[in-house]
Every structure is written in structure tokens, then in C-alpha cells.
Design an enzyme around this catalytic site. Structure first.
Site, PDB file in Angstrom:
ATOM      1  N   SER A 142     123.167  46.721 -18.113  1.00  0.00           N
ATOM      2  CA  SER A 142     123.274  47.841 -19.027  1.00  0.00           C
ATOM      3  C   SER A 142     124.335  47.549 -20.094  1.00  0.00           C
ATOM      4  O   SER A 142     125.464  47.165 -19.771  1.00  0.00           O
ATOM      5  CB  SER A 142     123.653  49.089 -18.239  1.00  0.00           C
ATOM      6  OG  SER A 142     123.790  50.148 -19.140  1.00  0.00           O
ATOM      7  N   GLY A 143     123.946  47.682 -21.351  1.00  0.00           N
ATOM      8  CA  GLY A 143     124.888  47.461 -22.443  1.00  0.00           C
ATOM      9  C   GLY A 143     124.898  46.020 -22.932  1.00  0.00           C
ATOM     10  O   GLY A 143     125.689  45.652 -23.801  1.00  0.00           O
ATOM     11  N   THR A 147     117.943  46.606 -25.648  1.00  0.00           N
ATOM     12  CA  THR A 147     117.220  47.509 -26.547  1.00  0.00           C
ATOM     13  C   THR A 147     117.430  47.096 -27.997  1.00  0.00           C
ATOM     14  O   THR A 147     116.502  47.113 -28.799  1.00  0.00           O
ATOM     15  CB  THR A 147     117.686  48.955 -26.298  1.00  0.00           C
ATOM     16  OG1 THR A 147     117.533  49.217 -24.904  1.00  0.00           O
ATOM     17  CG2 THR A 147     116.882  49.937 -27.084  1.00  0.00           C
ATOM     18  N   ASN A 192     127.238  52.154 -21.375  1.00  0.00           N
ATOM     19  CA  ASN A 192     126.565  52.002 -22.671  1.00  0.00           C
ATOM     20  C   ASN A 192     126.352  53.392 -23.265  1.00  0.00           C
ATOM     21  O   ASN A 192     125.844  54.277 -22.593  1.00  0.00           O
ATOM     22  CB  ASN A 192     125.211  51.294 -22.440  1.00  0.00           C
ATOM     23  CG  ASN A 192     124.459  51.072 -23.727  1.00  0.00           C
ATOM     24  OD1 ASN A 192     124.925  51.434 -24.813  1.00  0.00           O
ATOM     25  ND2 ASN A 192     123.284  50.469 -23.610  1.00  0.00           N
ATOM     26  N   SER A 195     122.347  54.098 -23.403  1.00  0.00           N
ATOM     27  CA  SER A 195     121.718  53.376 -22.298  1.00  0.00           C
ATOM     28  C   SER A 195     120.285  53.862 -22.064  1.00  0.00           C
ATOM     29  O   SER A 195     120.023  55.059 -21.987  1.00  0.00           O
ATOM     30  CB  SER A 195     122.560  53.600 -21.046  1.00  0.00           C
ATOM     31  OG  SER A 195     122.004  52.862 -19.997  1.00  0.00           O
ATOM     32  N   SER A 196     119.381  52.900 -21.973  1.00  0.00           N
ATOM     33  CA  SER A 196     117.982  53.268 -21.698  1.00  0.00           C
ATOM     34  C   SER A 196     117.899  53.629 -20.229  1.00  0.00           C
ATOM     35  O   SER A 196     118.232  52.810 -19.374  1.00  0.00           O
ATOM     36  CB  SER A 196     117.049  52.100 -21.989  1.00  0.00           C
ATOM     37  OG  SER A 196     117.444  51.443 -23.160  1.00  0.00           O
ATOM     38  N   GLY A 424     118.615  45.772 -16.180  1.00  0.00           N
ATOM     39  CA  GLY A 424     119.037  44.558 -15.473  1.00  0.00           C
ATOM     40  C   GLY A 424     119.592  44.916 -14.109  1.00  0.00           C
ATOM     41  O   GLY A 424     119.651  46.085 -13.710  1.00  0.00           O
ATOM     42  N   GLU A 426     121.790  45.889 -11.170  1.00  0.00           N
ATOM     43  CA  GLU A 426     122.894  46.871 -11.162  1.00  0.00           C
ATOM     44  C   GLU A 426     123.652  46.821  -9.852  1.00  0.00           C
ATOM     45  O   GLU A 426     123.046  46.880  -8.774  1.00  0.00           O
ATOM     46  CB  GLU A 426     122.353  48.294 -11.378  1.00  0.00           C
ATOM     47  CG  GLU A 426     122.069  48.587 -12.821  1.00  0.00           C
ATOM     48  CD  GLU A 426     121.741  50.059 -13.085  1.00  0.00           C
ATOM     49  OE1 GLU A 426     121.707  50.843 -12.134  1.00  0.00           O
ATOM     50  OE2 GLU A 426     121.530  50.380 -14.273  1.00  0.00           O
TER      51      GLU A 426
HETATM   52  N1  ATP Z   1     123.048  41.955 -31.385  1.00  0.00           N
HETATM   53  C1  ATP Z   1     123.902  42.956 -31.444  1.00  0.00           C
HETATM   54  N2  ATP Z   1     124.730  43.062 -32.488  1.00  0.00           N
HETATM   55  C2  ATP Z   1     125.610  44.058 -32.569  1.00  0.00           C
HETATM   56  N3  ATP Z   1     125.774  45.006 -31.619  1.00  0.00           N
HETATM   57  C3  ATP Z   1     124.974  44.957 -30.542  1.00  0.00           C
HETATM   58  C4  ATP Z   1     123.993  43.941 -30.400  1.00  0.00           C
HETATM   59  N4  ATP Z   1     123.377  44.129 -29.236  1.00  0.00           N
HETATM   60  C5  ATP Z   1     123.926  45.248 -28.684  1.00  0.00           C
HETATM   61  N5  ATP Z   1     124.891  45.738 -29.455  1.00  0.00           N
HETATM   62  C6  ATP Z   1     125.729  46.936 -29.209  1.00  0.00           C
HETATM   63  O1  ATP Z   1     125.728  47.172 -27.825  1.00  0.00           O
HETATM   64  C7  ATP Z   1     125.213  48.465 -27.552  1.00  0.00           C
HETATM   65  C8  ATP Z   1     124.373  48.433 -26.307  1.00  0.00           C
HETATM   66  O2  ATP Z   1     123.206  47.719 -26.545  1.00  0.00           O
HETATM   67  P1  ATP Z   1     121.802  48.153 -25.910  1.00  0.00           P
HETATM   68  O3  ATP Z   1     121.611  49.600 -25.974  1.00  0.00           O
HETATM   69  O4  ATP Z   1     120.786  47.290 -26.525  1.00  0.00           O
HETATM   70  O5  ATP Z   1     122.005  47.721 -24.434  1.00  0.00           O
HETATM   71  P2  ATP Z   1     120.917  47.674 -23.304  1.00  0.00           P
HETATM   72  O6  ATP Z   1     120.941  46.271 -22.781  1.00  0.00           O
HETATM   73  O7  ATP Z   1     119.624  48.170 -23.796  1.00  0.00           O
HETATM   74  O8  ATP Z   1     121.548  48.597 -22.247  1.00  0.00           O
HETATM   75  P3  ATP Z   1     120.795  49.601 -21.247  1.00  0.00           P
HETATM   76  O9  ATP Z   1     120.285  48.768 -20.135  1.00  0.00           O
HETATM   77  O10 ATP Z   1     121.883  50.479 -20.837  1.00  0.00           O
HETATM   78  O11 ATP Z   1     119.761  50.269 -22.023  1.00  0.00           O
HETATM   79  C9  ATP Z   1     124.434  48.858 -28.761  1.00  0.00           C
HETATM   80  O12 ATP Z   1     124.411  50.231 -28.913  1.00  0.00           O
HETATM   81  C10 ATP Z   1     125.177  48.175 -29.858  1.00  0.00           C
HETATM   82  O13 ATP Z   1     126.274  48.954 -30.246  1.00  0.00           O
HETATM   83 MG    MG Z   2     118.576  49.772 -23.443  1.00  0.00          MG
END
Ligand code: ATP
Ligand code: MG
Length: 1063
Positions: A142-143, A147, A192, A195-196, A424, A426
Site C-alpha cells: 500500500s502506497g 494506482t 496511503n 489507498s485503493s 500487495g 500486507e
Molecule cells: N511515480 C510517482 N511519482 C510521484 N508520486 C508518486 C508516484 N507513485 C506514487 N506516488 C505518490 O504516492 C502516493 C501513493 O500512491 P498509490 O496510490 O499509487 O499507491 P498504491 O500502491 O496504489 O497504494 P494502495 O495499495 O494503498 O492503493 C500517491 O498518491 C502519490 O502521492
Molecule cells: Mg492504489
């Protein structure tokens, strides 16, 4: 502006050095494309771009050090072969612009620095050229950025793919489905802020031209417990806050909502309704806009919002216990809103919330609920309403994304690109049913990953004809089996406990587990553990040794969550809902279906198996996301956290598989192209097969046989150090080549310039020569024509003027006139004058006259008074004597002198006698006596009044002009003359015979003074004169040889005078 670039040998960053501005990162098309390998020489600082190039590929420390080096330089992407490892930078690196997309389009994967777009483009090209379905699997905790990566990929396809012929809106829908799904499925968690809380698999369909034409989304296991409960520092799903913050006053009034989230029990549990990184108001606007894009009608939006509001109202339903401890609804207002928003009957709902329908002996009974049970029922309803709405929403989006052309013949030729953004692995302090499901999911995906990677590796070795060397790796099938196996797997046992009649609890489930899988090497409980391990396990927990590490799960709630129980009468109430969405979510068939619904775990297992099948049918690509720290801070590299993720993402395993035998492989063409300059035989062009060229090259470089293998189309290099040595040699060689290229280029450049100048000079020269030639030719032509005209004119010069001779005649005229100017007579005496042409004769005469007059006029103007007098006298002389007297011509060239006797030669007495009378002229003369004709010397003086004849001192005779009647001379050359005096004048002695050496002069002056010009007689033969009163004399003139003056016998004076030729 001239762009200066400084190449930083990372292969990724190009610095623009601007003279006036500080250095700035230049990205995209401004930059220079740098091949991936060029960064190899900077590996000490920025690490390698592909982990396979790590010398010590089995070392986790080396792996992490490489990640750290790159992260420090903001290089967040690194490959493990074709797999992309991405580290969340937590800052905007400006690397997803349109220019970046262009930079990565259509280039070979290894030619550009690692990037998400490189993967995106490779996948897309494979989809188009091989027409095979593709799947990009994005995983990470997560984070970690899953996404974000999905969104960037979608954006890449939306912007770079061609637009479909019809239904161009699908691109917008694909993009706009995200904010809606995120609003309903994402929430702020401790890890996050966005977070999805569900797993997502999205298919994008492309037509045969590569244009996106449709899409489909599968969602997995929404974390619905969040609807009723949030941990401290976490929030409910975004949509609740967005609606309260951004919703219009009118909407909120209609929904019976207050703007303050603190008023809703379902929103206050986490105690953090406001998050600085989230702007609910603007997100609300985005969601509203997106809803319209994905085909929501205004009514549907209203219905949807009614449901969202009803969940909030449901949370605020309170119960109080009556005397019999039965729960009663105390919040009438909430109930009222609920009945309206959900379109259900108020009393039915009230009853359903406080009673439970049970069937006993075929009879349906309503059993009242106590406070705890009522709260449970209420929360279950809230969760069910929200999660089913979410499922409906996904269905609705799918209908909007579905290709409208499904019937068209093109449809059959569509290909699909899947994007999997799934939670991912956890591991929390307390792990429950959700973590169990999530980690099971990751276990399955890891298995698929290993299987597919290994398979593709083996296939490549086989295709290249290289012996496959078995690799040691951990196969996690054993863990998957532990969870999912029929009858013996954890899920089966759980289901069994859920369905079992009697008092089944979470602990009985644990016991059953211990009984069934106690010998499994990856399963442990308090009871099964050894002494040492036991301490770390509670009695209500079990531990799974996942591929990624150990996770301890608490069994509390497993049965409930798996059952996902919603009391029947609540279901019935919802089935009667007039809200169309609720109506679709709660289907009446559910009520009549006597079969128990699938448990949550089984449903999840089934959907996972289906997902695995979907993924297996596609060509996979992987993006492994890593989160660098828990603080969401940029630039912080938390090694412990990262090591953990490297482990549970199975990256080391992945690397080991990829490095099964060889660190590096490349197509012969690409390898030769890059390194051919290192061998004289292959440089600059290798004419033969690339494979042979590589063999020659390797021989030249001294590769040892164990260092490499030659495949069918690729070279395989075993050790990174071999490649690095080659790369370093290339760097040195490049310097030489660069110098050579520069020199050649400069030479070429200047030669081109010289040639251009030369061509220009030749051009100008030839043009000028041409011009000169043309001018000369024109002149010649003109000359020839002129000559011809002149000749023709000359021939016809006597003919009347006609076109043939006009030119000639004009020419003769003009040339005469022009010549005339130069040939004019110089003075009055010059009588020359050019001969005019016949046509100009008259004009010529006129001109001549004019010219003469002009000269005369000029002459006259310049003449002196003395000379004028001289000329006048000469003119008078001419008038009198010209042609009449022989000696006149001799007198012409001699000037008349004003007087021939000076004052001193005249006696003072005479002067005295003359008194005031001036002497105008004096001349010595000879007087012949009237009688004897004796010559006597005398002086003749002319005064204004008279002629005075003087003898020495005495005035002998004075003849007043009035008395001078005339003057006679002969026509011969003698110089005698007679002054005739008035005869009546007695005072006069008679006519006077005189002789002057200057006879013409003397007579002219006398005639002028006396005004007797017309009275001069020029006689031939003889002159008669009066010699005194009554006495006349005669002078006879005869021509002779010489002058002789004598007294003739007849008493005449005989004068013989020679004849002069001049007359
Ligand atoms: N390539 C990137 N460049 C800049 N910031 C990023 C990038 N990837 C992620 N982030 C930052 O990290 C935060 C978390 O990313 P994201 O929501 O994609 O995580 P996730 O893997 O989907 O987590 P979850 O499993 O909780 O959904 C985003 O809101 C953004 O602020
Ligand atoms: Mg996500």
C-alpha cells in the site's frame, strides 16, 4: 535559442546550461536520447539500470545498494530483465509529460533509460504486432505507487494511441472511470492518503488499428468493514467527505445532510476527517464531471447520492433497550430520511433493524434483537448497501466502457490489454481475515509470476538453442495449496465451519485447522509451535510462512466476515426499495434461493482463480512497486522497509531466474551496432551476417569461451564484468571517434560551404558573362542595323525622304550640325564654312549669317575707341578710294596716324596764330606753285574749322572748310591733290596743289574734318584747278614707269605715275 546540453552519464538527465538562468532539468524531446548502456560507465555513482548487471546478483545488499544509488539520483525505475522495479519518489519528477511519451514511443526497450512508458510502449507494440493479449501486473504494498502507475499507463495509451474511427469518447471514459472508482473505493489510510481498498483489473480493448475501443473492469474484495469502522488516523471512503464538502446546499438539504462530517458516526471513528493532501471539494467536482462522462443520468446520480447519504444516516441510527432488553430505534429523524432515501416502508425498516426473522419448524417468526445485535444488523446493512452499490457502480462503468461496436466485424479482431492494480502483501501488527485474503492473492500472483517468468526464460533459451541451466528458486505452490486446496485447504475448512450446524466459533475453526493441516511446513499455531516460537503466538492465532515471510493471523471475526451475514428481513426490506440502484443490488431471487450463498473466502478464491486464468491467457509484463519509507516523504530511503518489500515482492527470486546463466543478452544486430567500432574488421560496416560479425568482434576483444554463448539470434554474456570491460573500452573509443567525427564533420561542413561559395561564384560569373555577351551582341546587332540603314540611306540619299533613307538623312544632318560646332570660323576674316548637305543648305546659310553677325557683334563690342576711329577713317578711305586710285591698296595695311608732325615740329608762331584752335592733324606736304609749279615744302594743318597751310613759321593759307568746295586727285599712283577753294572768296588765293607722302591718309582726314567725303573727285587724265582770280591751271596725269612731276610745255603740270598692279 541555442540549447546547450550537458550529458550526465546516467542516461536519463540532461541539464540545460543556460547562460542567464540556473541549471534546469531538460526533459523529453529537448533532450538527447541516450542509450541505456551509456549509463553503464556511470555505474559507480548511479548504479546499473538492470539488476542482471549486478556482479553479485545473489546479494540482497548489492541489490538494495543499487536501488539506493539510483533513488538518490531520482532514478526511480530499474529493470530486472523485462520487469520494471519502481520506487515511489513521493515527489513530482516531471517525467510523465507528452515529450516523455514521445521519447519512449517506438524505441527498443533497451535503447532508452528504464521508464514506465518504455514498458507501456513495448506492451502496446507487442499487442499490435503479435496481436496477442497483454497484461501488465502492477504489484507492491500500500502506497508503493500501483494506482499512480496504472493511471500513467492509461494516460499514455489515451494520449499516444490513434483515436478510434467511432466512439472516440471511450478514451475519456477510460480515464474518467478512475476518479469515480477512487471516490467510492479509495480511502485515506495510515499508509496511503489515497489507498485503493479494492483490487482492480481493467481490460482495455484495442481495435485492429491499435485504437482503444472499449474496456472492462473487474473489482476484487472491497474493504467494506471501512464503511462502519476506521482505525485511528484513517478515513472512510472518499465519497462521503467529498459529498459533504463539495455538495451543493440544495443537494445536502434534499439528502438531509449537514456539512460537518463530525455529525456522522461512520465518519468520526478515525478522527481525521480533514487531510491536508486531499482537496475534497475539487475532487467532488471531478467526480461529478466524471459521472457525466461515464453516462450517468441526473436521476442516477441522485439515486447514487441517496444511497451514500443513507449509509451516513444509517450510522446515526441509535437504539435503546426496552424493559425486555429489546432494541428500539430512538432516532426517528434518521429513520425518516432513510425510508425516503432508500424508498422503503418506514415501519418495515424499523422492524427489520430491531428484529430477526427465523424459521422454526417451517414457520417464520420474528425474534427481537438486543442492542448489540441491532447495532450489528445496522452495520451489516450499511456494509451490504455500500458494497453492493460499489459492485453496481463497476457494472455501470462497464456498460459505459463496453464497446458499442461489439457486433461489428472489427470486434472479433480486437486485442486486450489488461492492467492489474491489486493490493500487495500486507503484514500488520494484527492481521485478520482481510489480510489473509490479500496475502493469499499475492501468493497466487507470485506463483503465476514465477511460473511465467521461468517459462519465458526457458522458452528463450530453447529458442536460442542454449542449454537451460536449472535455477534454484522457491516454488510457493505449496503455500497456495495450503490455502486453497479442496477439503484440506484453509478456505475449505473455514467454509465448513461456517456452514456447520451447531455452535461454530472462530476458535473451533482454529482447532479444526490445527487438526487438518498440522503437518504442513508452512503452518503454525500456538499449539503446534515449539517452545521458543510459541511465545510469539497467541492462542487465537495461526501463522503462515508465506513466500515473502511469516504472517500471524488472528482468527477473531473470521467466521463472521466469511459468512458476511445480512439478516433475511433486512434483505427483504431492501428488495422492496424504490431506489432503482438498490433495487438492482438486492434481487428478489436472492430470497427465494434456498441454497446458501458462497462464502466470502470462496467467492474470493473463485474470482482469483478466474483472474489467474485471465492473466495466464495473456502475455505478462510486470511492474513491481516499492515504497521507500512509511512517512510518505521524498528522498528518504528506509532500508529495513525496502529490504522487506524486496523480499516479499520476490525480486531476488526474480533476479535469480533471470540470471539463470547469463547476465546479458542482446540481439546480434543490436550488439554489433553498438560495439562494432571496437574491432577494425567490423568497423565501420560489417558486410556479412551480424552473427559472424559478433563472432569476429568477440575474438578481437579476447572473450574467453566460458564468458559467452552464441544463441540463434542473440549473444549471451555470462558475467556483467565482461560487458562492463567492453563498455569501458567503448567509452574510450568513443572519444577518439567523436574527435574524428568532429574533424570529418568540420571538413565536410567547410567543404560544403566552399562548394556553395564556388557554385555561387560560377553562377554569378556566368550570369555576368551572359549579360556582357548579350549586351555586346545587342550592340553589334544595333551597329549592323545602323550600318545597314546608313548604306541603304546613302544609296537612296537623293530620293525624297522615305523610311529607308530617313535615318541616313537625319544622321547626315545631325553629324553636320554636330561637326559644325567644331568647325565654326574662328574670326571675322576666316571665311571657311563646312559644306552642308543639300537638305541643310538654307539652314546652313542662315547659320553662317548668324555666326558672322555674332562675330561682328562680338568684334565690335570689344573694339577700342582709337581703333574704331582708325577703322572708320579706313572705311571712309575705302569708300572714297577703293578701286579708284592706284596707290590706295598700298595704304590699306598702313595705319592712319593721328598726326604726322609733333607739336615741337610746328612753329610756335603758327600755333600762336591759330590761337585756341586745336590742331587735329598735321602733315608735311609739298606745295606746287600755281604758276611755275615749283615744289615748296609746307605743313598742312587741320583744325576743326579750316585747312591751314604753313610755311615754316608763317600761315601761308587758311582755307575755311566752308570754302573748301572739293578735292581732286588722280586715279594713278601719284600723291598729288588739289584743294578747291570757293572762287567767289576773294580773300583766297585760289585752289592749292599739294603733294603728300601719305596722300590717302591726308585726304581722308581732310575730307572727314571738312565734311567733304562726297566731294573728292578722282580724275583720270587731268585735273583743272583755279590758280587765282581768272587763272586756271591743269594737271595732266599719265601713267608711266616712274613718278615724274614736271612742268609741261603747254604750261600744264605733267605728272607721270607708275601703274601699280594692285588695281
Ligand atoms: N511515480 C510517482 N511519482 C510521484 N508520486 C508518486 C508516484 N507513485 C506514487 N506516488 C505518490 O504516492 C502516493 C501513493 O500512491 P498509490 O496510490 O499509487 O499507491 P498504491 O500502491 O496504489 O497504494 P494502495 O495499495 O494503498 O492503493 C500517491 O498518491 C502519490 O502521492
Ligand atoms: Mg492504489
Amino acid at each position: 535559442m541555442a540549447l546547450q546540453v550537458e550529458l550526465i552519464p546516467t542516461g536519463e538527465i540532461i541539464r540545460v546550461v543556460h547562460p542567464h538562468r540556473p541549471c534546469k532539468l531538460a526533459l523529453g524531446s529537448d533532450g538527447v536520447r541516450v542509450t541505456m548502456e551509456s549509463a553503464l560507465t556511470a555505474r559507480d555513482r548511479v548504479g546499473v539500470q538492470d539488476f542482471v548487471l549486478l556482479e553479485n546478483f545473489t546479494s540482497e545488499a548489492a541489490f538494495i545498494e543499487n536501488l539506493r544509488r539510483r533513488f538518490r539520483e531520482n532514478l526511480i525505475y530499474t529493470y530486472i530483465g523485462p520487469v520494471l522495479v519502481s520506487v515511489n519518489p513521493y515527489r513530482d519528477l516531471q517525467i510523465y509529460s507528452r515529450q516523455h511519451m514521445e521519447r519512449y514511443r517506438g524505441v527498443s526497450f533497451y535503447e532508452v533509460p528504464p521508464h514506465l512508458f518504455a514498458v507501456a510502449d513495448t506492451v502496446y507494440r507487442a499487442l499490435r504486432t503479435e496481436r496477442r493479449d497483454q497484461a501488465v501486473m502492477i504489484s507492491g504494498e500500500s502506497g508503493a505507487g500501483k494506482t499512480e502507475a496504472t493511471k500513467r499507463l492509461l494516460q499514455f495509451y489515451a494520449e499516444t494511441c490513434p483515436a478510434p474511427e467511432r466512439g472516440g469518447a471511450v478514451r475519456d471514459r477510460l480515464l474518467q472511470s478512475n476518479p469515480v472508482l477512487e471516490a467510492f473505493g479509495n480511502a485515506k489510510t495510515l499508509r496511503n492518503d489515497n489507498s485503493s481498498r479494492f483490487g482492480k483489473y481493467m481490460d482495455v480493448q484495442f481495435d485492429f488499428k491499435g485504437a482503444p475501443v472499449g474496456g472492462h473492469i473487474l473489482s476484487y474484495l472491497l474493504e467494506k468493514s471501512r464503511v462502519v469502522h476506521q482505525n485511528h488516523g484513517e478515513r472512510n471512503f472518499h465519497i462521503f467527505y467529498q459529498l459533504l464538502e463539495g455538495g451543493e446546499e440544495e443537494t445536502l438539504r434534499r439528502l438531509g445532510l449537514e456539512r460537518n462530517p463530525q455529525s456522522y458516526l461512520y465518519l468520526v471513528k478515525g478522527q481525521c476527517a480533514k487531510v491536508s493532501s486531499i482537496n475534497d471539494k475539487s475532487d467532488w467536482k471531478a467526480v461529478r464531471k466524471a459521472l457525466t462522462v461515464i453516462d450517468f443520468t441526473e436521476d442516477e446520480v441522485e439515486d447514487l447520492l441517496s444511497i451514500v447519504a443513507s449509509v451516513l444516516h444509517l450510522g446515526n441510527i441509535h437504539f435503546a433497550a426496552d424493559e425486555e432488553s429489546n432494541a428500539q430505534v430512538t432516532t426517528e429523524n434518521q429513520l425518516k430520511y432513510l425510508t425516503r432515501l432508500l424508498g422503503v416502508d418506514g415501519s418495515t425498516l424499523r422492524k427489520a433493524l430491531t428484529h430477526r426473522k427465523i424459521t422454526a419448524k417451517g414457520e417464520e417468526l420474528l425474534s427481537p434483537l438486543n442492542l448489540e445485535q441491532a447495532a450489528y444488523a445496522r452495520d451489516a446493512l450499511a456494509k451490504a448497501v455500500y458494497s453492493r452499490t460499489f459492485t453496481w457502480l463497476v457494472g455501470k462503468i462497464n456498460r459505459s466502457l463496453a464497446s458499442k461496436d461489439a457486433e461489428s466485424p472489427y470486434w472479433r479482431s480486437t486485442t486486450v490489454l489488461g492492467l492489474l492494480d491489486i493490493y500487495g502483501f500486507e503484514v500488520f501488527q494484527h492481521n485478520s481475515f482481510e489480510q489473509f485474503c490479500i496475502n493469499y492473492c499475492n501468493e497466487k500472483l507470485q506463483q503465476l509470476f514465477i511460473e511465467l517468468t521461468l517459462k519465458s526464460e526457458q522458452e528463450e533459451y530453447e529458442a536460442e538453442g542454449i542449454a537451460w541451466e536449472p535455477v534454484q528458486y522457491f516454488n510457493n505452490k505449496i503455500i497456495c495449496d495450503l490455502v486453497e486446496e479442496k477439503f484440506k485447504g484453509i478456505i475449505s475448512i473455514l467454509d465448513e465451519e461456517c456452514l456447520r450446524p451447531g455452535e461454530a466459533t472462530d476458535l473451533t475453526f482454529l482447532e479444526k485447522l490445527e487438526d487438518t493441516v498440522k503437518h504442513h511446513p508452512h503452518f503454525l499455531t500456538h499449539k503446534l509451535a515449539d517452545q521458543r516460537t510459541r511465545k510469539s503466538l497467541d492462542r487465537g492465532e495461526f501463522r503462515l510462512l508465506h513466500y515473502a515471510g511469516e504472517v500471524t493471523y488472528s482468527v477473531t471475526g473470521f467466521l463472521d466476515k466469511n459468512n458476511d451475514l445480512l439478516f433475511r428481513n433486512l434483505k427483504e426490506t431492501m428488495c422492496s426499495s424504490e431506489n432503482p440502484i438498490m433495487n438492482q443490488c438486492f434481487d428478489r431471487s436472492e430470497l427465494s434461493d434456498k441454497k446458501r450463498p458462497e462464502t466470502v473466502a470462496t467467492q474470493f478464491k473463485m474470482s482469483l482463480l478466474q483472474l489467474v486464468e485471465i492473466l495466464k491467457s495473456k502475455e505478462p509484463a510486470y511492474i513491481r512497486c516499492i515504497k521507500p519509507n512509511d512517512a510518505k516523504q521524498p528522498g528518504r530511503f528506509d532500508e529495513v522497509l525496502i529490504r522487506h518489500q524486496v523480499k516479499y515482492l520476490g525480486l531476488m527470486e526474480n533476479l535469480r531466474v533471470r540470471r539463470a546463466g547469463f547476465a546479458y543478452r542482446r540481439k546480434y544486430e543490436a550488439f554489433l551496432q553498438r560495439y562494432k567500432s571496437l574491432c577494425p574488421e567490423t568497423w565501420p560496416v560489417w558486410a556479412g551476417r551480424p552473427q559472424d560479425g559478433v563472432a569476429v568482434l568477440l575474438r578481437h576483444l579476447g572473450y574467453k569461451p566460458e564468458e559467452y554463448k552464441m544463441g540463434r539470434t542473440k549473444i549471451f554474456i555470462r558475467f556483467p564484468k565482461t560487458l562492463f570491460a567492453t563498455e569501458d573500452a567503448l567509452e574510450v573509443r568513443r572519444q577518439d571517434l567523436a574527435t574524428k567525427i568532429q574533424a570529418t564533420w568540420k571538413g565536410f561542413h567547410w567543404r560544403q560551404k566552399f562548394l556553395r561559395v564556388k557554385t555561387s561564384a560560377i553562377c554569378i560569373q556566368s550570369w555576368w558573362r551572359g549579360t556582357l555577351g548579350r549586351r555586346k551582341a545587342a550592340k553589334r546587332k544595333w551597329a549592323a542595323q545602323t550600318i545597314r540603314k546608313l548604306i541603304r540611306g546613302f544609296i537612296l540619299r537623293h530620293a525624297p525622304r522615305c523610311p529607308e533613307n530617313a535615318f541616313f538623312l537625319d544622321h547626315v544632318r545631325t553629324s553636320f550640325l554636330l561637326n559644325l560646332r567644331r568647325q565654326l570660323p574662328r574670326n571675322i576674316l576666316d571665311t571657311s564654312w563646312p559644306t552642308p548637305p543639300p537638305a541643310l543648305r538654307e539652314a546652313s546659310e542662315l547659320l553662317r549669317e548668324l555666326c558672322m553677325k555674332n562675330m561682328v557683334w562680338k568684334y565690335c563690342r570689344n573694339i577700342s575707341p582709337e581703333w574704331k576711329q582708325q577703322l572708320q577713317q579706313k572705311a571712309v578711305a575705302s569708300e572714297i578710294f577703293k578701286g579708284k586710285k592706284d596707290n590706295y591698296p598700298q595704304s590699306v595695311p598702313r595705319l592712319f596716324i593721328s598726326t604726322r608732325l609733333g607739336a615741337d615740329e610746328i612753329s610756335p608762331k603758327v600755333l600762336q596764330a591759330l590761337g585756341s584752335e586745336p590742331i587735329q592733324y598735321a602733315v608735311p606736304v609739298v606745295k606746287y606753285d600755281r604758276k611755275g609749279y615749283k615744289p615748296r615744302s609746307r605743313q598742312l594743318l587741320l583744325t576743326p574749322n579750316a585747312v591751314v597751310i604753313v610755311e615754316d613759321t608763317k600761315v601761308k593759307q587758311r582755307i575755311e572748310y566752308a570754302n573748301l568746295t572739293g578735292i581732286s586727285v588722280s586715279s594713278l599712283s601719284d600723291s598729288l591733290f588739289v584743294l578747291h577753294v570757293q572762287r567767289e572768296d576773294n580773300k583766297q588765293k585760289g585752289d592749292v596743289v599739294l603733294q603728300s607722302d601719305h596722300v590717302i591718309e591726308t585726304l581722308t582726314k581732310t575730307a572727314l574734318s571738312a565734311d567733304r567725303v562726297n566731294n573728292i573727285n578722282i580724275n583720270q587724265g587731268s585735273i583743272t584747278f583755279a590758280g587765282g582770280p581768272g587763272r586756271d591751271g591743269t594737271i595732266d596725269f599719265t601713267p608711266g614707269s616712274e613718278l615724274l612731276i614736271t612742268k609741261a610745255k603747254n604750261g600744264h603740270l605733267a605728272v607721270v605715275a607708275p601703274r601699280l598692279n594692285s588695281r
